[in-house]
Design a protein around this motif. Structure first.
Motif, mmCIF file in Angstrom:
data_model
loop_
_atom_site.group_PDB
_atom_site.id
_atom_site.type_symbol
_atom_site.label_atom_id
_atom_site.label_comp_id
_atom_site.label_asym_id
_atom_site.label_seq_id
_atom_site.Cartn_x
_atom_site.Cartn_y
_atom_site.Cartn_z
ATOM 1 N N UNK A 366 0.842 -1.047 -0.003
ATOM 2 C CA UNK A 366 0.021 0.139 -0.180
ATOM 3 C C UNK A 366 0.997 1.297 0.088
ATOM 4 N N UNK A 369 1.684 1.857 -3.243
ATOM 5 C CA UNK A 369 1.059 1.915 -4.178
ATOM 6 C C UNK A 369 0.566 3.959 -4.217
ATOM 7 N N UNK B 18 -3.731 -5.260 -0.748
ATOM 8 C CA UNK B 18 -2.878 -4.895 -0.902
ATOM 9 C C UNK B 18 -2.037 -4.964 -2.502
ATOM 10 N N UNK B 19 -1.608 -5.784 -2.190
ATOM 11 C CA UNK B 19 -0.879 -6.243 -4.321
ATOM 12 C C UNK B 19 -1.614 -5.910 -5.306
ATOM 13 N N UNK B 21 -3.815 -3.770 -5.516
ATOM 14 C CA UNK B 21 -3.993 -2.184 -5.878
ATOM 15 C C UNK B 21 -2.325 -1.559 -6.096
ATOM 16 N N UNK B 22 -1.268 -2.559 -5.419
ATOM 17 C CA UNK B 22 -0.240 -1.899 -5.600
ATOM 18 C C UNK B 22 0.090 -2.235 -7.002
#
Lengths: 572, 200
Positions: A366, A369, B18-19, B21-22
């Motif tokens: 996160x 990102x 999370x992965x 999203x990244x």
């Protein structure tokens, strides 16, 4: 030699003397056979003062007073310092004879008497310590009895020797023997019985650095002093030539002092009483035989007081020892429980690392990102913020796990609080969930509606649940089945003021042989196990007024149950 | 060809999302799955690369790698694990995983592995496609043409073929032209290479 009369401040001399004993070096006492010079000089001085103070009557040129506190001090010194102090006693007797009494006895007789007394009592002191193993702190009734027996034996022996000497030199004739011998015996006895235990106890207190606790609290001192004074007044007021019939009133304050304050109280009460009696007799100027009779009664009182005091002290020491042992045991139990928690957590270390690593993985992704979003032109800020919020939630989760693990391992005493059952179970499972996941085992928690809170040590109760769940997980994992499940069910049996927490697994069950010994220490089926987990769980459950048992050992429905009362008595 | 997709497979929702999203922010098309089994149920996963956790209920990461290796057009798999140990990593690579990455995942390493996997996938894909074409072309040859194809790549001259088969040399020449045309070969050398690729 025979105690001079006229008593004043006997007990304060005794106290001063105890101080000298300490200054001369407690260590030197037991090991060095030679008397210390300072102590010897102090003792001779004290002896002369006491002889002077207690000189009351003279019988045929001999100071035969049935009150011999100097001898009591001498015996105490010889018991503490060894029989070599007999030589000092000898010097003291001769000095007192010459300085105080200006005795008209010939020198050889004086020396003979001094030798008889000092050697006789030195032997008695040595025999008491070596043969009868007298403990100088007088911790047991036996020691008091040994001391009294030594006093009686010594008094008889020495009076026999003295009357023998005096008869031999023709100073006494046979008619004198009864009067003189009885006075000797009673005077020595009472001097020893009152002074020696007092000094031994003062010394013991001094050595233990609890000197102040020798004295009873102030209100008790006032009350007991008043009681002694009143009894003495009653004795004096009803005085006849035959003595007083109210002497027994003096038993009251002495016994009260002994019961309330043990041997120390008895010693102090007896010293004060003896001082009062001697003072009273001195004021009234009694006949020597009346005085002797009083002192005989006084000896009975002294023996009674000492015995009661010794019994009370001994019982008190025993109950203190029991309390101390209990406290130590509780401490050990707490340490064992904590050690077992360490075992539990170290056994789950890799699972716990995973439990922390997962959110770290998510957090890193996160964070990257968000970084990337912010680097792009026309950054999608709401998206970045959303990701940051998720990240913070993960951080809080990890923080919770770490904090909880630390709480779980914390040192220290049990801490009783009100515990919500569901929260407690969820926290316990938080530490073990990763283990279950690693073994692909379903871990379910069912808590009945309206479960009331319980009271106890949260960490310890979590430890019990964690232990049971972890055992269940390991049992199921051992089967390698892919529908493994562990269920934790909390419910409240109807109409009972308790809750039950069941841990059910579908593992291979528990063999009968093992089931019988489950809660005994060192029973284990694991390679690295110490077999202390379940016994400690059982003792934690018991400390909470509950218990733990194997409800089913069947394969497929193995079930442990923990029952806890809603209102426990003693907790941990 | 469709846009390549990264398939993120992890049973733990927080990590999976999370992965995903990244990788999405990084510009990949991403699809998340909570188990290898739910991914395998997809009829045809388009071109792409898989990022899978090792420990999962049901089919685990390494079994997934093996399963895809058995398939004709298996997607590359990047295995990630929080329980990284050497035997597990070796097992993953031996099974054919593109890479084995420890959690918390280093995104540079992950992206590099994904790109490597995708490149390999496409290269393999292309090779596979040309092979398929070659087989199709070869299938269009008549039995007589196949006979002559074998003799041409066997090094026989037209005269030798004509003598062996007892046909006119012109006829042989015209068969050869038809074969070269059907197999889209500019020379005998190309024809020989094709024959090698077609050999079982």
């Amino acid at each position: 030699m025979r105690p001079p009369m006229n008593s004043t401040e006997n007990s304060s001399v005794g106290v001063a003397h105890a101080g000298i004993l300490r200054e001369s070096g407690v260590q030197g006492f037991r090991h060095a056979p030679l008397p210390s010079l300072v102590l010897a000089a102090a003792f001779i001085l004290a002896y002369i003062v006491l002889e002077w103070a207690s000189f009351l009557h003279e019988y045929k040129g001999l100071p035969v007073t049935s009150w011999n506190p100097g001898l009591g001090v001498a015996l105490a010194v010889m018991i503490l310092g060894g029989p070599a102090y007999g030589a000092v006693l000898f010097a003291g007797i001769v000095a007192a004879e010459v300085v105080l009494l200006q005795s008209d006895l010939p020198w050889p007789v004086i020396l003979g008497i001094a030798v008889a007394i000092s050697v006789g009592y030195a032997l008695v002191a040595d025999a008491a310590r070596r043969l009868l193993r007298l403990d100088v702190r007088l911790p047991h009734l036996r020691d008091v009895m040994v001391l009294l027996a030594a006093a009686i034996a010594g008094a008889l022996l020495v009076s026999l020797l003295l009357t023998g000497i005096l008869l031999a030199v023709g100073h006494f004739d046979w008619a004198d023997i009864l009067v003189a011998a009885a006075t000797f015996v009673v005077g020595d006895l009472i001097g020893i019985a009152v002074m020696t235990p007092l000094l031994l106890r003062l010394t013991a207190r001094w050595r233990q650095r609890t000197f102040r606790r020798f004295l009873p609290p102030f209100p008790d001192i006032v009350f007991l002093g008043a009681a002694i004074a009143a009894a003495l007044w009653a004795v004096a007021a009803t005085e006849t030539n035959e003595g007083s019939k109210f002497f027994y009133l003096l038993f009251f304050p002495v016994v009260v002092a002994a019961v309330r304050h043990g041997l120390d109280g008895a010693c102090l009460g007896l010293a004060v009483t003896q001082l009062g009696v001697v003072g009273l007799l001195h004021l009234h100027g009694y006949e020597a035989n009346v005085f002797t009779e009083f002192q005989t009664l006084m000896f009975v009182l002294t023996a009674t007081g000492l015995v009661v005091g010794a019994v009370v002290s001994e019982r008190r020491a025993a109950s203190d020892a029991v309390r101390e042992a209990e406290a130590r045991l509780r401490e050990k139990e707490a340490e064992a429980a904590q050690a077992s928690r360490f075992m539990l957590v170290s056994g789950m270390a890799s699972a716990l690392a995973h439990e922390i690593n997962q959110p770290l993985t998510a957090m890193r992704a996160l964070a990257r990102s968000v970084q990337h979003l912010l680097q792009t032109p026309e950054a999608d800020l709401p998206r970045a913020e959303r990701n940051l919020a998720t990240m913070i939630a993960h951080i809080d989760h990890v923080g919770g796990v770490v904090r909880h693990m630390r709480d779980f391992l914390r040192r220290g005493r049990p801490h009783v609080s009100t515990i919500a059952v569901r929260g407690m179970l969820e926290e316990a499972l938080m530490l073990v969930r990763a283990s279950a996941t690693a073994h692909r085992i379903r871990l379910d928690l069912e808590v009945a509606e309206g479960m009331p809170p319980i009271h106890g040590d949260r960490i310890q109760l979590e430890q019990v649940v964690l232990n049971l769940v972890r055992n269940a997980i390991e049992a199921v994992a051992g089967t390698g089945r892919d529908d493994g499940s562990v269920r934790v069910i909390a419910q409240m049996p109807e109409s009972l003021r308790r809750i039950e927490i069941a841990v059910v697994d579908n593992g291979p069950g528990i063999p009968e042989e093992m089931a019988r010994r489950l809660f005994e220490p060192l029973t284990t089926s694991k390679q690295e196990g110490l077999g202390l987990g379940l016994p400690i769980c059982a003792s934690i459950a018991e400390a909470h007024g509950g218990h733990i048992w194997l409800a089913s050992r069947e394969a497929g429905t193995t079930e442990f149950r923990l029952s806890l009362p809603l209102d426990p008595g003693r907790v941990a | 060809m469709a846009v390549p997709t990264v398939f993120v497979i992890d049973d733990q929702e927080s990590v999976r999302q999370a992965l995903a999203e990244m990788l999405n922010v990084f510009g990949f098309a991403v699809q998340a799955h909570e188990s290898a089994d739910s991914f395998l149920r997809l009829e045809a996963a388009g071109p792409g690369c898989i990022v899978a956790d090792v420990r999962m209920p049901g089919t685990d990461g390494i079994e997934l790698v093996r399963e895809l290796a058995r398939r004709k057009r298996g997607l590359p798999v990047v295995v990630i694990s929080g329980h990284a140990d050497v035997p597990m990593a070796v097992a993953a690579i031996k099974a054919g995983a593109e890479d084995f990455i420890e959690k918390p995942v280093d995104d540079a390493q992950l992206v590099a592995a994904i790109n490597r996997g995708l490149a390999r996938f496409f290269k393999q894909h292309d090779a596979q496609r040309s092979q398929e074409m070659l087989v199709a072309w070869f299938d269009r040859l008549t039995p007589r043409q196949v006979e002559i194809f074998d003799m041409v790549v066997g090094g026989f001259t037209s005269q030798a073929i004509a003598a062996t088969l007892g046909i006119g040399i012109r006829t042989v020449e015209s068969y050869r032209a038809e074969i070269m045309q059907k197999m889209q070969a500019e020379s005998v050398a190309v024809l020989v290479r094709q024959a090698i690729r077609l050999a079982p």
